[in-house]
Design a protein around this motif. Structure first.
Motif, PDB file in Angstrom:
ATOM      1  N   ARG A 199       0.642 -17.037  13.046  1.00  0.00           N
ATOM      2  CA  ARG A 199       0.102 -15.889  13.778  1.00  0.00           C
ATOM      3  C   ARG A 199      -1.116 -15.330  13.054  1.00  0.00           C
ATOM      4  O   ARG A 199      -1.111 -15.187  11.829  1.00  0.00           O
ATOM      5  N   LEU A 200      -2.141 -15.004  13.826  1.00  0.00           N
ATOM      6  CA  LEU A 200      -3.325 -14.381  13.251  1.00  0.00           C
ATOM      7  C   LEU A 200      -3.009 -12.935  12.874  1.00  0.00           C
ATOM      8  O   LEU A 200      -2.540 -12.160  13.698  1.00  0.00           O
ATOM      9  N   GLN A 201      -3.271 -12.582  11.644  1.00  0.00           N
ATOM     10  CA  GLN A 201      -3.070 -11.227  11.157  1.00  0.00           C
ATOM     11  C   GLN A 201      -4.429 -10.661  10.742  1.00  0.00           C
ATOM     12  O   GLN A 201      -5.135 -11.276   9.944  1.00  0.00           O
ATOM     13  N   ILE A 202      -4.788  -9.515  11.291  1.00  0.00           N
ATOM     14  CA  ILE A 202      -6.068  -8.875  10.984  1.00  0.00           C
ATOM     15  C   ILE A 202      -5.798  -7.453  10.526  1.00  0.00           C
ATOM     16  O   ILE A 202      -5.026  -6.719  11.149  1.00  0.00           O
ATOM     17  N   MET A 203      -6.438  -7.077   9.433  1.00  0.00           N
ATOM     18  CA  MET A 203      -6.364  -5.688   8.978  1.00  0.00           C
ATOM     19  C   MET A 203      -7.773  -5.223   8.647  1.00  0.00           C
ATOM     20  O   MET A 203      -8.649  -6.028   8.320  1.00  0.00           O
ATOM     21  N   ASN A 204      -7.992  -3.944   8.767  1.00  0.00           N
ATOM     22  CA  ASN A 204      -9.321  -3.415   8.453  1.00  0.00           C
ATOM     23  C   ASN A 204      -9.213  -2.031   7.857  1.00  0.00           C
ATOM     24  O   ASN A 204      -8.223  -1.322   8.048  1.00  0.00           O
ATOM     25  N   THR A 205     -10.232  -1.682   7.120  1.00  0.00           N
ATOM     26  CA  THR A 205     -10.349  -0.348   6.564  1.00  0.00           C
ATOM     27  C   THR A 205     -11.794   0.109   6.690  1.00  0.00           C
ATOM     28  O   THR A 205     -12.720  -0.730   6.742  1.00  0.00           O
ATOM     29  N   ILE A 206     -11.999   1.396   6.759  1.00  0.00           N
ATOM     30  CA  ILE A 206     -13.316   1.958   7.050  1.00  0.00           C
ATOM     31  C   ILE A 206     -13.871   2.706   5.837  1.00  0.00           C
ATOM     32  O   ILE A 206     -13.146   3.442   5.162  1.00  0.00           O
ATOM     33  N   VAL A 207     -15.163   2.496   5.582  1.00  0.00           N
ATOM     34  CA  VAL A 207     -15.877   3.280   4.581  1.00  0.00           C
ATOM     35  C   VAL A 207     -17.032   3.982   5.287  1.00  0.00           C
ATOM     36  O   VAL A 207     -17.859   3.330   5.927  1.00  0.00           O
TER      37      VAL A 207
END
Length: 212
Positions: A199-207
């Motif tokens: 399964r494709l797992q994507i995470m992100n965080t913002i600056v």
């Protein structure tokens, strides 16, 4: 005197086979449980490693100085894509409404927006400021657009079970009603294919960087 009688009857072959079968079922259940727990542990390690990568890249961005698009200074903080060059933010930033391929990920955070031109698990080549240059472990990022930094970070990392963890950075330029650049939003995007499930797992965080 009456002698004590003993039943000398032992296990029959059928009883022995049934006992062996029951034991095998129990052992197979235990083995399956051990395998599933081992796989779960690897998936957790993969996620933890991806979170660590995202935090490290975000911390690096936090330490970088602000760079206006027109400054000409080599920096990650340039919006290389027209969709993000003049973004406005009220309650929701304009780039957060774009989902061209109709999946569960907004284009700004999506490495799979369309099809790529080489065999990496990403496709949003022109939208990302930094993206993996190859599938090789510890490969440096590829920079899209002008005024690229001279020292590029790593964008391809070793994961677990022969899987890779990939990272990219996308940048949007925030403007006000008068057209003045008020800041930049950089998204650190980390993704991988989960071991055993694929399964494709994507995470992100913002600056967020304010133009002071």
């Amino acid at each position: 005197m009456v002698g004590l009688g003993f039943n000398k009857k032992g296990f029959t072959l059928i009883e022995l086979l049934i006992a062996i079968l029951i034991l095998m079922v129990i052992l197979l259940g235990l083995l399956r449980g051990i395998i599933e727990y081992s796989r779960y542990t690897i998936r957790v390690k993969m996620k933890d490693r991806a979170v660590e990568i995202a935090r490290t890249l975000s911390a690096d961005l936090e330490r970088m100085p602000y760079a206006k698009d027109e400054s000409g200074t080599p920096s990650v903080f340039y919006s290389n894509n027209n969709n993000w060059n003049n973004s406005t933010c009220t309650n929701v930033c304009s780039f957060e409404n774009q989902n061209a391929d109709g999946d569960d990920f907004i284009d700004f955070y999506d490495p799979y927006n369309g099809l790529g031109n080489f065999s990496l698990p990403l496709a949003n080549l022109n939208n990302m400021r930094l993206m993996p240059s190859s599938d090789g472990v510890n490969s440096l990022c590829q920079c899209n657009g002008n005024n690229c930094p001279t020292n590029l970070p790593v964008c391809t990392y070793e994961g677990f079970s022969d899987r890779r963890i990939y990272a990219g950075i996308n940048v949007a330029r925030i403007i006000d009603e008068s057209g003045r650049e008020t800041g930049k939003v950089a998204a650190v995007i980390v993704w991988y294919f989960e071991p055993f499930t694929n399964r494709l797992q994507i995470m992100n965080t913002i600056v967020v960087k304010d133009n002071k």
